[in-house]
Design a protein around this motif. Structure first.
Motif, PDB file in Angstrom:
ATOM      1  N   GLU A 275       0.836  -1.213   0.000  1.00 52.70           N
ATOM      2  CA  GLU A 275       0.000   0.000   0.000  1.00 52.70           C
ATOM      3  C   GLU A 275       0.867   1.258   0.000  1.00 52.70           C
ATOM      4  O   GLU A 275       0.580   2.240  -0.700  1.00 52.70           O
ATOM      5  CB  GLU A 275      -0.923  -0.027   1.218  1.00 52.70           C
ATOM      6  CG  GLU A 275      -1.957   1.090   1.243  1.00 52.70           C
ATOM      7  CD  GLU A 275      -2.865   0.965   2.441  1.00 52.70           C
ATOM      8  OE1 GLU A 275      -2.357   1.091   3.584  1.00 52.70           O
ATOM      9  OE2 GLU A 275      -4.070   0.709   2.251  1.00 52.70           O
ATOM     10  N   ALA A 276       1.952   1.254   0.806  1.00 53.13           N
ATOM     11  CA  ALA A 276       2.846   2.415   0.863  1.00 53.13           C
ATOM     12  C   ALA A 276       3.537   2.634  -0.479  1.00 53.13           C
ATOM     13  O   ALA A 276       3.687   3.776  -0.940  1.00 53.13           O
ATOM     14  CB  ALA A 276       3.876   2.214   1.969  1.00 53.13           C
ATOM     15  N   VAL A 277       3.967   1.558  -1.102  1.00 53.00           N
ATOM     16  CA  VAL A 277       4.614   1.675  -2.410  1.00 53.00           C
ATOM     17  C   VAL A 277       3.660   2.277  -3.428  1.00 53.00           C
ATOM     18  O   VAL A 277       4.022   3.148  -4.227  1.00 53.00           O
ATOM     19  CB  VAL A 277       5.111   0.292  -2.885  1.00 53.00           C
ATOM     20  CG1 VAL A 277       5.581   0.360  -4.338  1.00 53.00           C
ATOM     21  CG2 VAL A 277       6.255  -0.183  -2.004  1.00 53.00           C
ATOM     22  N   ALA A 278       2.395   1.840  -3.378  1.00 54.84           N
ATOM     23  CA  ALA A 278       1.401   2.372  -4.315  1.00 54.84           C
ATOM     24  C   ALA A 278       1.172   3.862  -4.078  1.00 54.84           C
ATOM     25  O   ALA A 278       1.045   4.654  -5.026  1.00 54.84           O
ATOM     26  CB  ALA A 278       0.090   1.588  -4.173  1.00 54.84           C
ATOM     27  N   ALA A 279       1.118   4.249  -2.783  1.00 53.23           N
ATOM     28  CA  ALA A 279       0.903   5.668  -2.462  1.00 53.23           C
ATOM     29  C   ALA A 279       2.077   6.523  -2.928  1.00 53.23           C
ATOM     30  O   ALA A 279       1.896   7.629  -3.470  1.00 53.23           O
ATOM     31  CB  ALA A 279       0.686   5.821  -0.958  1.00 53.23           C
ATOM     32  N   LEU A 280       3.293   6.008  -2.726  1.00 54.96           N
ATOM     33  CA  LEU A 280       4.464   6.754  -3.164  1.00 54.96           C
ATOM     34  C   LEU A 280       4.490   6.897  -4.686  1.00 54.96           C
ATOM     35  O   LEU A 280       4.857   7.947  -5.224  1.00 54.96           O
ATOM     36  CB  LEU A 280       5.733   6.058  -2.678  1.00 54.96           C
ATOM     37  CG  LEU A 280       6.010   6.140  -1.169  1.00 54.96           C
ATOM     38  CD1 LEU A 280       7.215   5.288  -0.808  1.00 54.96           C
ATOM     39  CD2 LEU A 280       6.254   7.603  -0.752  1.00 54.96           C
ATOM     40  N   SER A 281       4.113   5.852  -5.359  1.00 56.24           N
ATOM     41  CA  SER A 281       4.083   5.919  -6.822  1.00 56.24           C
ATOM     42  C   SER A 281       3.078   6.958  -7.299  1.00 56.24           C
ATOM     43  O   SER A 281       3.351   7.742  -8.222  1.00 56.24           O
ATOM     44  CB  SER A 281       3.728   4.539  -7.395  1.00 56.24           C
ATOM     45  OG  SER A 281       4.701   3.585  -7.037  1.00 56.24           O
ATOM     46  N   ALA A 282       1.910   6.972  -6.631  1.00 56.70           N
ATOM     47  CA  ALA A 282       0.892   7.956  -7.005  1.00 56.70           C
ATOM     48  C   ALA A 282       1.374   9.365  -6.719  1.00 56.70           C
ATOM     49  O   ALA A 282       1.154  10.300  -7.510  1.00 56.70           O
ATOM     50  CB  ALA A 282      -0.405   7.650  -6.253  1.00 56.70           C
ATOM     51  N   GLY A 286       1.881  12.479  -9.235  1.00 55.08           N
ATOM     52  CA  GLY A 286       1.279  13.798  -9.009  1.00 55.08           C
ATOM     53  C   GLY A 286       2.315  14.899  -9.000  1.00 55.08           C
ATOM     54  O   GLY A 286       2.087  16.002  -9.531  1.00 55.08           O
ATOM     55  N   GLU A 287       3.474  14.635  -8.388  1.00 50.52           N
ATOM     56  CA  GLU A 287       4.539  15.646  -8.342  1.00 50.52           C
ATOM     57  C   GLU A 287       5.065  15.966  -9.733  1.00 50.52           C
ATOM     58  O   GLU A 287       5.299  17.132 -10.072  1.00 50.52           O
ATOM     59  CB  GLU A 287       5.671  15.143  -7.449  1.00 50.52           C
ATOM     60  CG  GLU A 287       6.832  16.126  -7.313  1.00 50.52           C
ATOM     61  CD  GLU A 287       7.894  15.635  -6.359  1.00 50.52           C
ATOM     62  OE1 GLU A 287       9.078  15.905  -6.605  1.00 50.52           O
ATOM     63  OE2 GLU A 287       7.525  14.965  -5.370  1.00 50.52           O
ATOM     64  N   ASN A 288       5.235  14.946 -10.543  1.00 51.21           N
ATOM     65  CA  ASN A 288       5.699  15.185 -11.918  1.00 51.21           C
ATOM     66  C   ASN A 288       4.693  16.021 -12.707  1.00 51.21           C
ATOM     67  O   ASN A 288       5.071  16.921 -13.490  1.00 51.21           O
ATOM     68  CB  ASN A 288       5.927  13.849 -12.624  1.00 51.21           C
ATOM     69  CG  ASN A 288       7.127  13.102 -12.057  1.00 51.21           C
ATOM     70  OD1 ASN A 288       8.018  13.714 -11.450  1.00 51.21           O
ATOM     71  ND2 ASN A 288       7.148  11.784 -12.240  1.00 51.21           N
ATOM     72  N   GLN A 289       3.411  15.692 -12.502  1.00 51.01           N
ATOM     73  CA  GLN A 289       2.386  16.483 -13.203  1.00 51.01           C
ATOM     74  C   GLN A 289       2.388  17.939 -12.745  1.00 51.01           C
ATOM     75  O   GLN A 289       2.236  18.859 -13.563  1.00 51.01           O
ATOM     76  CB  GLN A 289       1.011  15.844 -12.970  1.00 51.01           C
ATOM     77  CG  GLN A 289       0.849  14.482 -13.631  1.00 51.01           C
ATOM     78  CD  GLN A 289      -0.472  13.834 -13.306  1.00 51.01           C
ATOM     79  OE1 GLN A 289      -1.186  14.283 -12.382  1.00 51.01           O
ATOM     80  NE2 GLN A 289      -0.817  12.765 -14.034  1.00 51.01           N
ATOM     81  N   GLU A 290       2.555  18.146 -11.417  1.00 53.79           N
ATOM     82  CA  GLU A 290       2.600  19.518 -10.890  1.00 53.79           C
ATOM     83  C   GLU A 290       3.805  20.270 -11.429  1.00 53.79           C
ATOM     84  O   GLU A 290       3.720  21.456 -11.787  1.00 53.79           O
ATOM     85  CB  GLU A 290       2.643  19.467  -9.358  1.00 53.79           C
ATOM     86  CG  GLU A 290       2.755  20.829  -8.673  1.00 53.79           C
ATOM     87  CD  GLU A 290       1.507  21.692  -8.854  1.00 53.79           C
ATOM     88  OE1 GLU A 290       1.536  22.871  -8.492  1.00 53.79           O
ATOM     89  OE2 GLU A 290       0.487  21.165  -9.374  1.00 53.79           O
ATOM     90  N   MET A 291       4.958  19.616 -11.517  1.00 52.82           N
ATOM     91  CA  MET A 291       6.163  20.268 -12.041  1.00 52.82           C
ATOM     92  C   MET A 291       5.965  20.631 -13.514  1.00 52.82           C
ATOM     93  O   MET A 291       6.370  21.731 -13.950  1.00 52.82           O
ATOM     94  CB  MET A 291       7.379  19.345 -11.874  1.00 52.82           C
ATOM     95  CG  MET A 291       7.804  19.154 -10.438  1.00 52.82           C
ATOM     96  SD  MET A 291       9.205  18.020 -10.275  1.00 52.82           S
ATOM     97  CE  MET A 291      10.501  18.938 -11.073  1.00 52.82           C
ATOM     98  N   ASP A 292       5.356  19.737 -14.283  1.00 55.98           N
ATOM     99  CA  ASP A 292       5.100  20.040 -15.701  1.00 55.98           C
ATOM    100  C   ASP A 292       4.202  21.265 -15.840  1.00 55.98           C
ATOM    101  O   ASP A 292       4.412  22.118 -16.718  1.00 55.98           O
ATOM    102  CB  ASP A 292       4.450  18.830 -16.386  1.00 55.98           C
ATOM    103  CG  ASP A 292       5.412  17.661 -16.536  1.00 55.98           C
ATOM    104  OD1 ASP A 292       6.638  17.891 -16.459  1.00 55.98           O
ATOM    105  OD2 ASP A 292       4.943  16.512 -16.731  1.00 55.98           O
ATOM    106  N   ARG A 293       3.204  21.361 -14.955  1.00 58.05           N
ATOM    107  CA  ARG A 293       2.287  22.516 -15.022  1.00 58.05           C
ATOM    108  C   ARG A 293       3.006  23.818 -14.685  1.00 58.05           C
ATOM    109  O   ARG A 293       2.864  24.836 -15.383  1.00 58.05           O
ATOM    110  CB  ARG A 293       1.128  22.290 -14.044  1.00 58.05           C
ATOM    111  CG  ARG A 293       0.049  23.379 -14.096  1.00 58.05           C
ATOM    112  CD  ARG A 293      -1.000  23.129 -13.038  1.00 58.05           C
ATOM    113  NE  ARG A 293      -0.454  23.280 -11.700  1.00 58.05           N
ATOM    114  CZ  ARG A 293      -0.227  24.465 -11.097  1.00 58.05           C
ATOM    115  NH1 ARG A 293      -0.481  25.610 -11.719  1.00 58.05           N
ATOM    116  NH2 ARG A 293       0.266  24.499  -9.883  1.00 58.05           N
ATOM    117  N   GLY A 317      13.840  19.254  -8.541  1.00 60.04           N
ATOM    118  CA  GLY A 317      12.714  18.867  -7.717  1.00 60.04           C
ATOM    119  C   GLY A 317      11.663  19.951  -7.624  1.00 60.04           C
ATOM    120  O   GLY A 317      11.863  21.111  -8.018  1.00 60.04           O
ATOM    121  N   LEU A 318      10.503  19.579  -7.067  1.00 60.60           N
ATOM    122  CA  LEU A 318       9.360  20.492  -7.007  1.00 60.60           C
ATOM    123  C   LEU A 318       9.632  21.691  -6.112  1.00 60.60           C
ATOM    124  O   LEU A 318       9.276  22.832  -6.444  1.00 60.60           O
ATOM    125  CB  LEU A 318       8.136  19.712  -6.503  1.00 60.60           C
ATOM    126  CG  LEU A 318       6.833  20.513  -6.414  1.00 60.60           C
ATOM    127  CD1 LEU A 318       6.439  21.067  -7.787  1.00 60.60           C
ATOM    128  CD2 LEU A 318       5.716  19.646  -5.847  1.00 60.60           C
TER     129      LEU A 318
END
Length: 383
Positions: A275-282, A286-293, A317-318
């Motif tokens: 579950e933690a791995v999945a959350a970190l991946s998500a 999200g961070e990559n999408q925010e940086m692209d924006r 980094g963000l």
């Protein structure tokens, strides 16, 4: 009778003779293709002087039928040899070549005796055939060897036959034939008993086949091999009892250190980890999408000078990207216009060709890089 008591060796043989002694007699022999009489019917005896003791013997139809039935159960043909060498080979060491063979299925009862078809060898056929000018054959008589009832003289079986000119054989040879037959019967009975005992010991049905017996034996061998392996593992002796083996196994198991429970402070359940791995991946997505924006906005309003600057900021980094956007001024010239709004730049004498503008210097300050590094990263902007 054919039993002699003249020597100690023959006496020893006679002591082991079967219930029915063995006799031989003489019959005429021919090389014809028809069946040959092997034992005469009714009461018969050896010719005077041809053998010592023995007869008379008797063969009737009922006895012949019994002999035919016994022969039908055999898997081998009856041998015809020379001079009873089948009986003598064990004592004189000479080979016993066959003169012919009688197939058990060819035996037949006729009113004058028991008949059978003899397949002669080429050499034997030549030895019993008269010469072209009436020369006598090498052999004239066919001598059957058979067991008989000592009291009635009834013939019991047909063992084999022999080509001979002197059909009488020594008493010892007759006893030898009887001993051989008795030994074969004893071995067969012993083999039958051993087979029955083996089937019983293996726990099989009385009518078990050879394949089933072999399979059960193979299974026992496999279990024995497993038992030996266990004994070796436990360092047991061959004479150790099963109870001692079990006790040794328990003792060895108790001596092993107990497996400690995992420390919750150091380990988490696999489901929690997944579950933690999945959350970190998500979160990373999200961070990559925010940086692209943010980079897209910075490129549009001029706070990010160009693609090289954008790529470099993305690697930081963000947090670093946000800090740059907060400190960097909006450069109007990078929005699609020019810093001089289309007017020729004024030469104030302070700036030299190739030096950075105030906005570019502001970018360097916010990014923490030197003007020289900025010019290298953006060669077009410093011209």
């Amino acid at each position: 009778m054919i039993i002699s008591r003249t020597t100690s060796s023959l006496a020893a043989l006679s002591a082991s003779r079967p219930e029915h002694p063995v006799a031989v007699c003489a019959l005429a022999v021919s090389a014809g293709d028809d069946k040959t009489r092997l034992i005469p019917a009714g009461q018969f005896d050896a010719p005077r002087g041809s053998m010592r003791g023995g007869g008379p013997w008797r063969l009737d139809e009922a006895q012949a039928r019994q002999i035919i039935q016994q022969a039908a159960n055999r898997n081998t043909d009856l041998v015809v040899d020379y001079e009873h060498q089948t009986l003598l080979s064990e004592t004189n060491g000479q080979p016993a070549p066959a003169a012919g063979w009688v197939a058990p299925q060819s035996l037949e009862w006729r009113t004058d005796g028991l008949y059978g078809r003899i397949q002669w060898t080429a050499a034997a056929k030549a030895s019993i055939t008269p010469g072209p000018e009436g020369e006598p054959p090498e052999y004239r008589y066919l001598s059957p060897v058979f067991p008989y009832d000592a009291e009635t003289g009834a013939v019991q079986d047909l063992l084999h036959l022999s080509l001979t000119n002197n059909p009488a054989i020594s008493d010892g040879d007759a006893v030898l034939a009887a001993a051989r037959r008795a030994s074969a019967t004893s071995e067969q009975e012993e083999s039958t008993v051993k087979r029955e005992e083996l089937i019983k010991a293996l726990g099989l049905k009385a009518d078990a086949t050879d394949e089933q017996i072999d399979g059960a034996i193979a299974a026992l061998k496999a279990k024995a091999a497993d038992a030996d392996s266990v004994r070796q593992t436990l360092s047991l002796k061959d004479d150790d009892k099963p109870s001692e083996a079990v006790a040794a196994l328990k003792s060895k198991a108790e001596a092993q250190p107990a497996v400690a429970e995992p420390d919750p402070a150091k380990y988490v359940p696999k489901a929690v980890y997944d579950e933690a791995v999945a959350a970190l991946s998500a979160a990373q997505v999200g961070e990559n999408q925010e940086m692209d924006r943010l980079i897209d906005e910075g490129l549009k309003d001029g706070r990010i000078a160009g693609k090289a600057t954008a790529d470099w900021l993305k690697k930081q980094g963000l947090a670093a990207l946000k800090a740059h956007l907060e400190d960097a001024p909006s450069l109007a010239a990078l929005k699609g216009g020019t810093q001089t709004a289309g007017k020729a730049p004024q030469d104030n004498g302070d700036e030299q060709a190739g030096e950075l503008s105030e906005q570019e210097l502001a970018v360097c300050k916010s990014m923490g890089i030197s003007p020289e590094d900025y010019r290298k990263a953006n060669p077009a902007d410093g011209q």
